[in-house]
Design a protein around this motif. Structure first.
Motif, PDB file in Angstrom:
ATOM      1  N   THR A 330      38.431  96.611   6.821  1.00  0.00           N
ATOM      2  CA  THR A 330      38.915  96.851   5.452  1.00  0.00           C
ATOM      3  C   THR A 330      38.469  95.786   4.453  1.00  0.00           C
ATOM      4  OG1 THR A 330      40.986  95.712   5.985  1.00  0.00           O
ATOM      5  CG2 THR A 330      40.952  98.111   6.262  1.00  0.00           C
ATOM      6  N   ASP A 331      37.855  94.706   4.951  1.00  0.00           N
ATOM      7  CA  ASP A 331      37.468  93.605   4.058  1.00  0.00           C
ATOM      8  C   ASP A 331      35.945  93.517   3.966  1.00  0.00           C
ATOM      9  OD1 ASP A 331      37.602  91.330   2.456  1.00  0.00           O
ATOM     10  OD2 ASP A 331      37.531  90.003   4.211  1.00  0.00           O
ATOM     11  N   VAL A 332      35.406  93.737   2.748  1.00  0.00           N
ATOM     12  CA  VAL A 332      33.972  93.608   2.520  1.00  0.00           C
ATOM     13  C   VAL A 332      33.715  92.166   2.044  1.00  0.00           C
ATOM     14  CG1 VAL A 332      31.966  94.491   1.264  1.00  0.00           C
ATOM     15  CG2 VAL A 332      33.833  96.053   1.900  1.00  0.00           C
ATOM     16  N   LYS A 333      33.078  91.348   2.882  1.00  0.00           N
ATOM     17  CA  LYS A 333      32.970  89.910   2.611  1.00  0.00           C
ATOM     18  C   LYS A 333      32.061  89.586   1.444  1.00  0.00           C
ATOM     19  CE  LYS A 333      33.944  88.609   7.398  1.00  0.00           C
ATOM     20  NZ  LYS A 333      33.408  87.951   8.619  1.00  0.00           N
ATOM     21  N   ASN A 334      30.898  90.231   1.367  1.00  0.00           N
ATOM     22  CA  ASN A 334      29.969  89.954   0.262  1.00  0.00           C
ATOM     23  C   ASN A 334      29.111  91.182  -0.015  1.00  0.00           C
ATOM     24  OD1 ASN A 334      27.577  89.867   2.071  1.00  0.00           O
ATOM     25  ND2 ASN A 334      28.535  87.975   2.830  1.00  0.00           N
ATOM     26  N   GLY A 335      28.160  91.052  -0.924  1.00  0.00           N
ATOM     27  CA  GLY A 335      27.365  92.195  -1.356  1.00  0.00           C
ATOM     28  C   GLY A 335      26.013  92.314  -0.700  1.00  0.00           C
ATOM     29  N   GLU A 336      25.777  91.634   0.430  1.00  0.00           N
ATOM     30  CA  GLU A 336      24.492  91.749   1.104  1.00  0.00           C
ATOM     31  C   GLU A 336      24.313  93.164   1.669  1.00  0.00           C
ATOM     32  OE1 GLU A 336      21.956  89.426   4.566  1.00  0.00           O
ATOM     33  OE2 GLU A 336      24.117  89.774   4.845  1.00  0.00           O
ATOM     34  N   ILE A 337      23.150  93.767   1.416  1.00  0.00           N
ATOM     35  CA  ILE A 337      22.863  95.118   1.896  1.00  0.00           C
ATOM     36  C   ILE A 337      21.598  95.084   2.740  1.00  0.00           C
ATOM     37  CG2 ILE A 337      22.300  97.499   1.238  1.00  0.00           C
ATOM     38  CD1 ILE A 337      23.798  96.986  -1.400  1.00  0.00           C
ATOM     39  N   ILE A 338      21.676  95.633   3.954  1.00  0.00           N
ATOM     40  CA  ILE A 338      20.526  95.664   4.858  1.00  0.00           C
ATOM     41  C   ILE A 338      20.277  97.102   5.333  1.00  0.00           C
ATOM     42  CG2 ILE A 338      19.572  94.875   7.062  1.00  0.00           C
ATOM     43  CD1 ILE A 338      21.304  92.355   6.783  1.00  0.00           C
ATOM     44  N   PHE A 339      19.064  97.590   5.112  1.00  0.00           N
ATOM     45  CA  PHE A 339      18.614  98.866   5.675  1.00  0.00           C
ATOM     46  C   PHE A 339      17.764  98.538   6.899  1.00  0.00           C
ATOM     47  CE2 PHE A 339      19.966 100.349   1.670  1.00  0.00           C
ATOM     48  CZ  PHE A 339      20.033 101.741   1.681  1.00  0.00           C
ATOM     49  N   ASP A 340      18.195  98.996   8.065  1.00  0.00           N
ATOM     50  CA  ASP A 340      17.505  98.679   9.313  1.00  0.00           C
ATOM     51  C   ASP A 340      16.908  99.961   9.908  1.00  0.00           C
ATOM     52  OD1 ASP A 340      16.583  97.668  11.677  1.00  0.00           O
ATOM     53  OD2 ASP A 340      18.563  97.203  12.510  1.00  0.00           O
ATOM     54  N   ASP A 341      15.603 100.188   9.637  1.00  0.00           N
ATOM     55  CA  ASP A 341      14.869 101.351  10.158  1.00  0.00           C
ATOM     56  C   ASP A 341      15.624 102.659   9.881  1.00  0.00           C
ATOM     57  OD1 ASP A 341      12.629 102.501  11.388  1.00  0.00           O
ATOM     58  OD2 ASP A 341      13.639 102.596  13.330  1.00  0.00           O
ATOM     59  N   VAL A 342      16.007 102.844   8.627  1.00  0.00           N
ATOM     60  CA  VAL A 342      16.836 103.999   8.241  1.00  0.00           C
ATOM     61  C   VAL A 342      15.972 105.240   8.007  1.00  0.00           C
ATOM     62  CG1 VAL A 342      18.307 104.944   6.424  1.00  0.00           C
ATOM     63  CG2 VAL A 342      18.708 102.630   7.283  1.00  0.00           C
ATOM     64  N   CYS A 343      16.365 106.319   8.656  1.00  0.00           N
ATOM     65  CA  CYS A 343      15.777 107.640   8.402  1.00  0.00           C
ATOM     66  C   CYS A 343      16.913 108.571   7.973  1.00  0.00           C
ATOM     67  CB  CYS A 343      15.109 108.203   9.655  1.00  0.00           C
ATOM     68  SG  CYS A 343      13.671 107.255  10.201  1.00  0.00           S
ATOM     69  N   PHE A 344      16.581 109.470   7.066  1.00  0.00           N
ATOM     70  CA  PHE A 344      17.632 110.377   6.569  1.00  0.00           C
ATOM     71  C   PHE A 344      17.061 111.756   6.270  1.00  0.00           C
ATOM     72  CE2 PHE A 344      19.746 112.242   2.763  1.00  0.00           C
ATOM     73  CZ  PHE A 344      20.941 112.576   3.374  1.00  0.00           C
ATOM     74  N   SER A 345      17.839 112.789   6.652  1.00  0.00           N
ATOM     75  CA  SER A 345      17.484 114.175   6.348  1.00  0.00           C
ATOM     76  C   SER A 345      18.735 114.912   5.899  1.00  0.00           C
ATOM     77  CB  SER A 345      16.903 114.863   7.590  1.00  0.00           C
ATOM     78  OG  SER A 345      16.806 116.256   7.382  1.00  0.00           O
ATOM     79  N   TYR A 346      18.647 115.637   4.779  1.00  0.00           N
ATOM     80  CA  TYR A 346      19.794 116.422   4.302  1.00  0.00           C
ATOM     81  C   TYR A 346      20.147 117.524   5.290  1.00  0.00           C
ATOM     82  CZ  TYR A 346      19.761 114.195  -0.302  1.00  0.00           C
ATOM     83  OH  TYR A 346      19.855 113.289  -1.328  1.00  0.00           O
ATOM     84  N   SER A 347      19.134 118.023   5.997  1.00  0.00           N
ATOM     85  CA  SER A 347      19.358 119.134   6.932  1.00  0.00           C
ATOM     86  C   SER A 347      19.622 118.656   8.357  1.00  0.00           C
ATOM     87  CB  SER A 347      18.138 120.059   6.928  1.00  0.00           C
ATOM     88  OG  SER A 347      16.970 119.348   7.327  1.00  0.00           O
TER      89      SER A 347
END
Length: 449
Positions: A330-347
């Motif tokens: 429930t606690d978000v410590k900071n605003g660091e964002i990491i995308f690690d080999d992300v693939c995405f498909s709507y279908s």
């Protein structure tokens, strides 16, 4: 859907009980009519001398029965309406609550127009069917059975005509209902298209006007509306056959009862059946045949509502694909964002990806611009951060924690999105400003503005 009645079982029980009272009052009236004809008018037990006081006495009793029966009928209507309205209210709330919990992917699957139809037209159909169920479905069979019993008590030989009428009407009404159901079911599904057309044109009215496409969109809407109109006419062509068959059966029964009944009265000199008995018998005949018609109408309404109920339950039974984990962070410590080999498909199709193998590290406190042409995936990329959609493969971390490990509320409270398309909800400017913070003071809102 019976679980929705648990809270209102008292109303659901009182309505049929009151209907039983109304039916009993209605069934007693033909007996008094028989007494008025045989004793009050013809004076069968008084050497042919009528008795006006008996007529008046029986008339007063009939008025009393009407008042009592009417009171039962009103109470039944109140209880049934109360119960069905509460049922519809709960259904709408639950469907809306479920829609709010669905992921964007699931909302896309149902479509906005379809969800609107399910919360309005389909819920109304279920409400109407339920109200008919606890009123007419109690009254019609009960009146039918009791009227048959009373008619058999008057003359069992003449009552065999009812068996013939039921054997003729039963299959006819079943065929009508069977033919009508798929037609109504098909038309109700087309309501979705109509609502989608309305929604598209209201939300995209500026685009329509900018490209001067009002006439085109009007024709498109008229086409959808005409399709529904023709579909309902096509379905009603089957349902209206109820009337002719019922009238044919009713009038045939009336003629035969009058003819055969008159022969019985004259042939037996009134010993087997009196004129008053024949009057009562005719009243019961009307009751039997009219309630057969009611049952057929209820049957058609039930088949229509079955389709609506299934469409509602499709939404309520939909398994949420984006939910909180068992032990959410429930606690978000900071605003660091990491995308690690992300693939995405709507279908959800790994062979048809919208984003492929994205690796990105955005330190907390930094400002990053993501640029690209229309359709290049900028919005898709950003929507993955607050889990509006889930990644097909790979991992996204915010503050060093996988976004799927956060509670959805905590994550989305910490990841603010200002969408490209501005939306103002109904209400005041103040109410719209307070969407981001419901407890904001006037001074805070003025400062934010």
């Amino acid at each position: 859907m019976l679980k929705y009645l648990k809270k209102y079982w008292v109303f659901a029980l009182l309505a049929p009980i009151c209907m039983i009272g109304e039916v009993l009052m209605d069934l007693m009236q033909p007996q008094l009519m028989s007494t008025i004809v045989d004793e009050g008018v013809l004076g069968l037990s008084n050497n042919g001398v009528g008795d006006l006081s008996l007529v008046l006495n029986a008339g007063v009793k009939m008025i009393g029965l009407v008042i009592i029966g009417g009171t039962f009928g009103v109470l039944c209507g109140v209880f049934a309406n109360n119960c069905s309205q509460k049922l519809a209210n709960d259904l709408r709330k639950d469907v809306f609550r479920k829609v709010m919990a669905l992921s964007l992917e699931q909302t896309d699957k149902f479509t906005t127009g379809s969800l609107v139809t399910r919360m309005t037209t389909d819920v109304n159909n279920v409400q109407m069917a339920f109200q008919m169920l606890i009123r007419i479905c109690v009254r019609a069979p009960l009146m039918l059975i009791m009227a048959l019993i009373m008619a058999f008590r008057i003359n069992s030989r003449l009552s065999l005509m009812y068996i013939g009428a039921i054997l003729f009407l039963g299959p006819v009404l079943l065929i009508i209902a069977k033919k009508a159901f798929p037609r109504f079911d098909y038309v109700f599904h087309k309501y979705d298209k109509l609502n989608e057309s309305v929604q598209e044109n209201l939300t995209g009215v500026r685009v329509v006007k900018s490209f001067v496409r009002e006439e085109h969109e009007t024709k498109k809407f008229h086409k959808a509306s005409d399709f529904i109109y023709k579909g309902f006419v096509n379905a009603e062509k089957v349902v209206v056959m109820n009337g002719p068959f019922m009238n044919l059966t009713m009038n045939t029964c009336m003629i035969l009862i009058c003819w055969i009944g008159a022969h019985i009265i004259v042939g037996t000199n009134g010993t087997e059946m009196s004129t008053g008995d024949l009057t009562s018998f005719l009243s019961y005949t009307v009751n039997v045949l009219m309630n057969l018609m009611m049952i057929s109408m209820v049957f058609v309404m039930m088949t229509i509502s079955k389709s609506s109920a299934e469409r509602i339950m499709e939404v309520l039974d939909e398994e949420l694909d984006i939910t909180d984990p068992a032990s959410p962070v429930t606690d978000v410590k900071n605003g660091e964002i990491i995308f690690d080999d992300v693939c995405f498909s709507y279908s959800k199709n790994k062979d048809n990806l919208n984003l492929e193998h994205i690796n990105l590290n955005i330190p907390s406190g930094s400002t990053v611009g993501i640029i690209g042409g229309t359709g290049s995936g900028k919005t898709s990329l950003v929507q993955l951060i607050p889990r509006l959609y889930d990644v097909t493969s790979g991992k996204i971390s915010v503050g060093g924690v996988d976004v799927r490990d956060y509670s959805i509320k905590s994550l989305r409270d910490s990841v603010s999105m200002v969408l490209q398309k501005n939306v103002l909800f109904s209400g005041t400017i103040k109410e719209n400003l307070r969407w981001g913070n419901s407890d904001a003071t006037d001074e805070e809102m003025i400062e934010a503005c």
